[in-house]
Design a protein around this motif. Structure first.
Motif, PDB file in Angstrom:
ATOM      1  N   GLY A 298       0.779  -1.228   0.000  1.00 33.01           N
ATOM      2  CA  GLY A 298       0.000   0.000   0.000  1.00 33.01           C
ATOM      3  C   GLY A 298       0.807   1.273   0.000  1.00 33.01           C
ATOM      4  N   ARG A 299       2.136   1.157  -0.021  1.00 34.46           N
ATOM      5  CA  ARG A 299       2.985   2.342   0.029  1.00 34.46           C
ATOM      6  C   ARG A 299       3.815   2.458  -1.245  1.00 34.46           C
ATOM      7  NH1 ARG A 299       7.214   3.787   5.008  1.00 34.46           N
ATOM      8  NH2 ARG A 299       7.263   6.042   4.640  1.00 34.46           N
ATOM      9  N   ILE A 300       4.054   3.685  -1.698  1.00 28.87           N
ATOM     10  CA  ILE A 300       4.814   3.914  -2.919  1.00 28.87           C
ATOM     11  C   ILE A 300       6.222   4.381  -2.549  1.00 28.87           C
ATOM     12  CG2 ILE A 300       4.980   5.263  -5.053  1.00 28.87           C
ATOM     13  CD1 ILE A 300       1.934   5.429  -5.038  1.00 28.87           C
ATOM     14  N   TRP A 301       7.192   3.803  -3.242  1.00 29.08           N
ATOM     15  CA  TRP A 301       8.603   4.107  -3.012  1.00 29.08           C
ATOM     16  C   TRP A 301       9.233   4.602  -4.308  1.00 29.08           C
ATOM     17  CZ3 TRP A 301      10.486   3.353   1.959  1.00 29.08           C
ATOM     18  CH2 TRP A 301       9.684   2.569   2.803  1.00 29.08           C
ATOM     19  N   LEU A 302      10.267   5.443  -4.181  1.00 31.71           N
ATOM     20  CA  LEU A 302      11.001   5.956  -5.333  1.00 31.71           C
ATOM     21  C   LEU A 302      12.446   5.485  -5.275  1.00 31.71           C
ATOM     22  CD1 LEU A 302      11.203   7.844  -7.836  1.00 31.71           C
ATOM     23  CD2 LEU A 302      11.860   9.665  -6.241  1.00 31.71           C
TER      24      LEU A 302
ATOM     25  N   LEU B 148      15.683   2.733  -1.653  1.00 34.15           N
ATOM     26  CA  LEU B 148      14.391   3.337  -1.968  1.00 34.15           C
ATOM     27  C   LEU B 148      14.103   4.466  -0.987  1.00 34.15           C
ATOM     28  CD1 LEU B 148      12.123   0.185  -2.566  1.00 34.15           C
ATOM     29  CD2 LEU B 148      13.012   1.731  -4.322  1.00 34.15           C
ATOM     30  N   TRP B 149      13.446   5.517  -1.491  1.00 35.14           N
ATOM     31  CA  TRP B 149      12.968   6.616  -0.649  1.00 35.14           C
ATOM     32  C   TRP B 149      11.446   6.568  -0.574  1.00 35.14           C
ATOM     33  CZ3 TRP B 149      16.082  10.550  -4.022  1.00 35.14           C
ATOM     34  CH2 TRP B 149      17.424  10.533  -3.644  1.00 35.14           C
ATOM     35  N   PRO B 150      10.867   6.894   0.564  1.00 35.44           N
ATOM     36  CA  PRO B 150       9.398   7.010   0.612  1.00 35.44           C
ATOM     37  C   PRO B 150       8.942   8.102  -0.352  1.00 35.44           C
ATOM     38  CG  PRO B 150      10.373   7.082   2.820  1.00 35.44           C
ATOM     39  CD  PRO B 150      11.508   7.228   1.853  1.00 35.44           C
ATOM     40  N   PHE B 151       7.990   7.794  -1.198  1.00 29.80           N
ATOM     41  CA  PHE B 151       7.563   8.763  -2.206  1.00 29.80           C
ATOM     42  C   PHE B 151       7.068  10.053  -1.562  1.00 29.80           C
ATOM     43  CE2 PHE B 151       4.557  10.553  -5.316  1.00 29.80           C
ATOM     44  CZ  PHE B 151       5.391  10.652  -6.414  1.00 29.80           C
ATOM     45  N   GLU B 152       6.393   9.922  -0.436  1.00 31.99           N
ATOM     46  CA  GLU B 152       5.838  11.116   0.198  1.00 31.99           C
ATOM     47  C   GLU B 152       6.930  12.050   0.718  1.00 31.99           C
ATOM     48  OE1 GLU B 152       5.826   7.901   3.483  1.00 31.99           O
ATOM     49  OE2 GLU B 152       5.415   8.006   1.317  1.00 31.99           O
ATOM     50  N   ALA B 153       8.135  11.513   0.943  1.00 33.42           N
ATOM     51  CA  ALA B 153       9.227  12.343   1.455  1.00 33.42           C
ATOM     52  C   ALA B 153       9.810  13.253   0.375  1.00 33.42           C
ATOM     53  CB  ALA B 153      10.328  11.467   2.041  1.00 33.42           C
TER      54      ALA B 153
ATOM     55  N   ASP C 101      -0.633  -2.991  -5.849  1.00 34.79           N
ATOM     56  CA  ASP C 101       0.410  -3.580  -5.009  1.00 34.79           C
ATOM     57  C   ASP C 101       1.230  -4.587  -5.812  1.00 34.79           C
ATOM     58  OD1 ASP C 101       0.352  -2.315  -2.564  1.00 34.79           O
ATOM     59  OD2 ASP C 101       0.063  -4.169  -1.454  1.00 34.79           O
ATOM     60  N   GLY C 102       2.545  -4.519  -5.666  1.00 32.51           N
ATOM     61  CA  GLY C 102       3.416  -5.434  -6.384  1.00 32.51           C
ATOM     62  C   GLY C 102       3.805  -4.949  -7.765  1.00 32.51           C
ATOM     63  N   THR C 103       3.499  -3.696  -8.092  1.00 34.74           N
ATOM     64  CA  THR C 103       3.821  -3.149  -9.409  1.00 34.74           C
ATOM     65  C   THR C 103       5.037  -2.239  -9.322  1.00 34.74           C
ATOM     66  OG1 THR C 103       1.516  -3.218 -10.138  1.00 34.74           O
ATOM     67  CG2 THR C 103       2.986  -1.753 -11.341  1.00 34.74           C
TER      68      THR C 103
END
Length: 217
Positions: free
Chosen positions: A85-89, A120-125, A170-172
């Motif tokens: 459920g979380r997006i990473w960059l 990876l960085w948290p996308f929201e950051a 999720d998983g993409t």
């Protein structure tokens, strides 16, 4: 795959891989590039941007890949991953077969491994200042490292827009497009890349070598 994050190690194996293409923010420049490629036989995309479907098994954190023939090359790209459920960059290379590209861009992307950095960085950051992030790459030529790509993510369509065009379940994982090659696209056995955040003073760095397999026909 294992990634270092600000809160620890994230493990996961993406179940879906999207490689976004034709993602330049300057649409006139994109159209001009499409015309240039069409003149040398590369088919025009059916849409802009375009979301190529590739096998997630192509993603690798090995520091050496193998490629068929001597006409493949890497290109640094932002890398998105949605997990739990979380997006990473992160950072990846859309290594591509340039000879095959003239016959099928989709096939040229599917045939090559896609090296991925292990951070990876948290996308929201980073989302409030995504345009300020700097993407660079270098290739080794004649024993020296030569700048190959250099620019800000402001040159690429907003990543939020790309995620709207191809929603991340999720998983993409998604590779999000790239910057022009300084001096033109060309192969090189050694490739380095970085994604730096001047606001937070952090960077993601990765390098890999390509071993060429001889074409037997």
């Amino acid at each position: 795959m294992k990634f270092q994050t600000e809160t620890g190690v994230l493990e996961g194996a993406p179940e879906r891989l999207i490689v976004a293409g034709w993602t330049g923010r300057d649409r006139a420049a994109v159209d001009h590039h499409i015309e240039e490629l069409a003149a040398i036989g590369v088919p025009a995309p059916s849409g802009v941007p375009l979301y190529y479907q590739c096998a997630p098994a192509l993603l690798t954190q090995e520091t050496q890949i193998q490629a068929l023939g001597e006409e493949t090359s890497g290109e640094a790209e932002p890398f998105l991953l949605k997990q739990d459920g979380r997006i990473w960059l992160g950072l990846a290379s859309d290594h591509t077969d340039r000879a095959l590209e003239a016959h099928s861009v989709a096939a040229s992307k599917q045939i090559c491994a896609k090296p991925v950095a292990d951070v990876l960085w948290p996308f929201e950051a980073v989302s409030p200042h995504l345009d300020d992030l700097v993407l660079k790459s270098w290739i080794e030529e004649a024993g020296s490292w030569v700048p190959y790509q250099d620019g800000k993510l402001a040159s690429i369509l907003p990543l939020e827009q790309l995620m709207q065009g191809a929603p991340l379940t999720d998983g993409t994982a998604m590779l999000c497009g790239t910057l022009p090659a300084i001096g033109g696209v060309r192969p090189a056995p050694d490739f380095r890349m970085s994604l730096s955040d001047p606001v937070r003073g952090q960077s993601i760095d990765w390098s890999y070598r390509t071993a060429t397999l001889r074409i037997i026909s």
